[in-house]
Scaffold this motif. Structure first.
Motif, PDB file in Angstrom:
ATOM      1  N   GLU A 112       0.828  -1.211   0.000  1.00 57.29           N
ATOM      2  CA  GLU A 112       0.000   0.000   0.000  1.00 57.29           C
ATOM      3  C   GLU A 112       0.861   1.259   0.000  1.00 57.29           C
ATOM      4  O   GLU A 112       0.541   2.251  -0.670  1.00 57.29           O
ATOM      5  N   THR A 113       1.972   1.219   0.736  1.00 59.14           N
ATOM      6  CA  THR A 113       2.883   2.362   0.781  1.00 59.14           C
ATOM      7  C   THR A 113       3.466   2.639  -0.595  1.00 59.14           C
ATOM      8  O   THR A 113       3.536   3.794  -1.038  1.00 59.14           O
ATOM      9  N   VAL A 114       3.888   1.586  -1.289  1.00 61.75           N
ATOM     10  CA  VAL A 114       4.461   1.748  -2.622  1.00 61.75           C
ATOM     11  C   VAL A 114       3.410   2.278  -3.593  1.00 61.75           C
ATOM     12  O   VAL A 114       3.676   3.189  -4.388  1.00 61.75           O
ATOM     13  N   LEU A 115       2.219   1.724  -3.519  1.00 63.84           N
ATOM     14  CA  LEU A 115       1.158   2.147  -4.436  1.00 63.84           C
ATOM     15  C   LEU A 115       0.779   3.608  -4.189  1.00 63.84           C
ATOM     16  O   LEU A 115       0.580   4.386  -5.138  1.00 63.84           O
ATOM     17  N   LEU A 116       0.688   4.004  -2.933  1.00 62.19           N
ATOM     18  CA  LEU A 116       0.408   5.401  -2.614  1.00 62.19           C
ATOM     19  C   LEU A 116       1.514   6.311  -3.135  1.00 62.19           C
ATOM     20  O   LEU A 116       1.245   7.402  -3.654  1.00 62.19           O
ATOM     21  N   GLY A 117       2.752   5.866  -3.010  1.00 61.68           N
ATOM     22  CA  GLY A 117       3.865   6.645  -3.525  1.00 61.68           C
ATOM     23  C   GLY A 117       3.792   6.817  -5.029  1.00 61.68           C
ATOM     24  O   GLY A 117       4.061   7.892  -5.567  1.00 61.68           O
ATOM     25  N   LEU A 118       3.416   5.753  -5.728  1.00 64.83           N
ATOM     26  CA  LEU A 118       3.254   5.835  -7.185  1.00 64.83           C
ATOM     27  C   LEU A 118       2.168   6.832  -7.556  1.00 64.83           C
ATOM     28  O   LEU A 118       2.331   7.648  -8.468  1.00 64.83           O
ATOM     29  N   LEU A 119       1.055   6.765  -6.855  1.00 63.41           N
ATOM     30  CA  LEU A 119      -0.068   7.645  -7.171  1.00 63.41           C
ATOM     31  C   LEU A 119       0.257   9.105  -6.880  1.00 63.41           C
ATOM     32  O   LEU A 119      -0.294  10.004  -7.523  1.00 63.41           O
TER      33      LEU A 119
END
Length: 321
Positions: A128-135
């Motif tokens: 979730e942290t990585v995905l939030l960072g991508l977004l």
């Protein structure tokens, strides 16, 4: 758990007899971590305790904190400390709560002499942290996610032994151990971006792309973390040759900066500012400073928070602003 504690010992973070603390919320992840720590720490000749932070943001939060502390004590953790904090508003609700929580945890760790605090972040949290960072369009440092073990400039080191464990496994551990976790209603509140990622976006990605999305994101974080660590290492080695210190501050060779790839150049700039002034530049600020190297037409100094960047000939100088 065992590997992380052994690594912490090898790196000189822990030694025989010192206490390690579990940051315990009472949720399934941290409760499973508390049980694992109570089992493994004595095998490593370490003491195990817990710290429970009551954010006082929900009705009945004090009861939740007391319940969690009693569960920790029943598992054999000692000492168990409960701290009630006042959450401010800076940085939004999530950021303010996190800042208050970490400040309180650091105080407790100092009080009991603990050099290491363990957190129950799982593989799902990492994804979730990585995905939030991508977004959010974050850089590679943010996309590297959370490290399993991290020293900090001040306060205890942070350990995350469960980054390879899925969230459903921690709940199963609690069931098997007869532990009843607390389910935080905020974990289902769509007002929070992380909750929307968890309950809507991630399931949609797995439905459309197939199983294994969280694992793939976690692998991406690990690979980026390795790359970032290598670049940071090179930057630290190069900084010794590029930097000149003076009473006014620090300066870097423009020629040497320009000769390096952007990733290293930006790291050298951030490293110089952080090491000399304790200021962490954002990516936007870093890029603006780097224009003094790559796109300089005689423009004047750049005022940053607490720091001024200016170019004079072949030197990029940083002075207190």
């Amino acid at each position: 758990m065992r590997v992380l504690l052994e690594t912490a010992r090898v790196e000189g973070i822990v030694a025989d007899g010192v206490p390690v603390l579990v940051a315990l919320s009472g949720g399934a992840d941290s409760l499973a971590l508390a049980a694992a720590t109570a089992f493994e720490a004595p095998k490593q000749a370490l003491r195990a305790g817990a710290v429970v932070v009551d954010h006082a943001l929900q009705a009945g939060s004090a009861d939740v904190a007391i319940r969690a502390s009693r569960q920790a004590a029943a598992l054999g953790l000692d000492p168990v400390t409960v701290r009630r904090v006042a959450v401010g508003t800076a940085g939004g609700p999530e950021g303010a709560a996190r800042e208050a929580r970490h400040a309180s945890i650091a105080e407790v760790a100092s009080d009991v002499g603990s050099p290491l605090v363990l957190f129950g972040h799982t593989l799902d949290d990492q994804a979730e942290t990585v995905l939030l960072g991508l977004l959010r369009g974050s850089g590679p440092d943010a996309l590297s996610g959370m490290p399993p073990l991290a020293r900090r400039a001040a306060g205890p080191a942070y350990g995350r032994p469960l980054l390879g464990v899925r969230r459903h496994v921690t709940r199963a551990v609690c069931v098997a151990a007869g532990l009843v976790p607390w389910d935080d209603p905020q974990n289902e509140d769509p007002a929070y971006g992380r909750v929307r990622v968890r309950t809507s976006l991630m399931p949609a990605l797995e439905r459309d792309l197939g199983a294994g999305v969280p694992e793939a994101l976690a692998r991406t974080a690990e690979q980026l973390r390795e790359d970032s660590a290598a670049l940071d290492h090179f930057a630290e080695e190069m900084a010794e040759d590029l930097a000149e210190h003076s009473e006014a501050g620090i300066s870097l060779s423009v020629r040497e900066l320009a000769a390096n790839p952007p990733a290293l150049r930006q790291r050298l700039v951030r490293l110089a500012v952080e090491s000399e002034f304790g200021v962490t530049l954002t990516r936007t600020q870093t890029l603006e400073v780097c224009r003094l190297v790559t796109d300089w037409h005689g423009q004047g100094p750049i005022d940053l928070p607490g720091v001024r960047a200016s170019r004079s000939g072949d030197r990029l100088a940083f002075t207190a602003g």
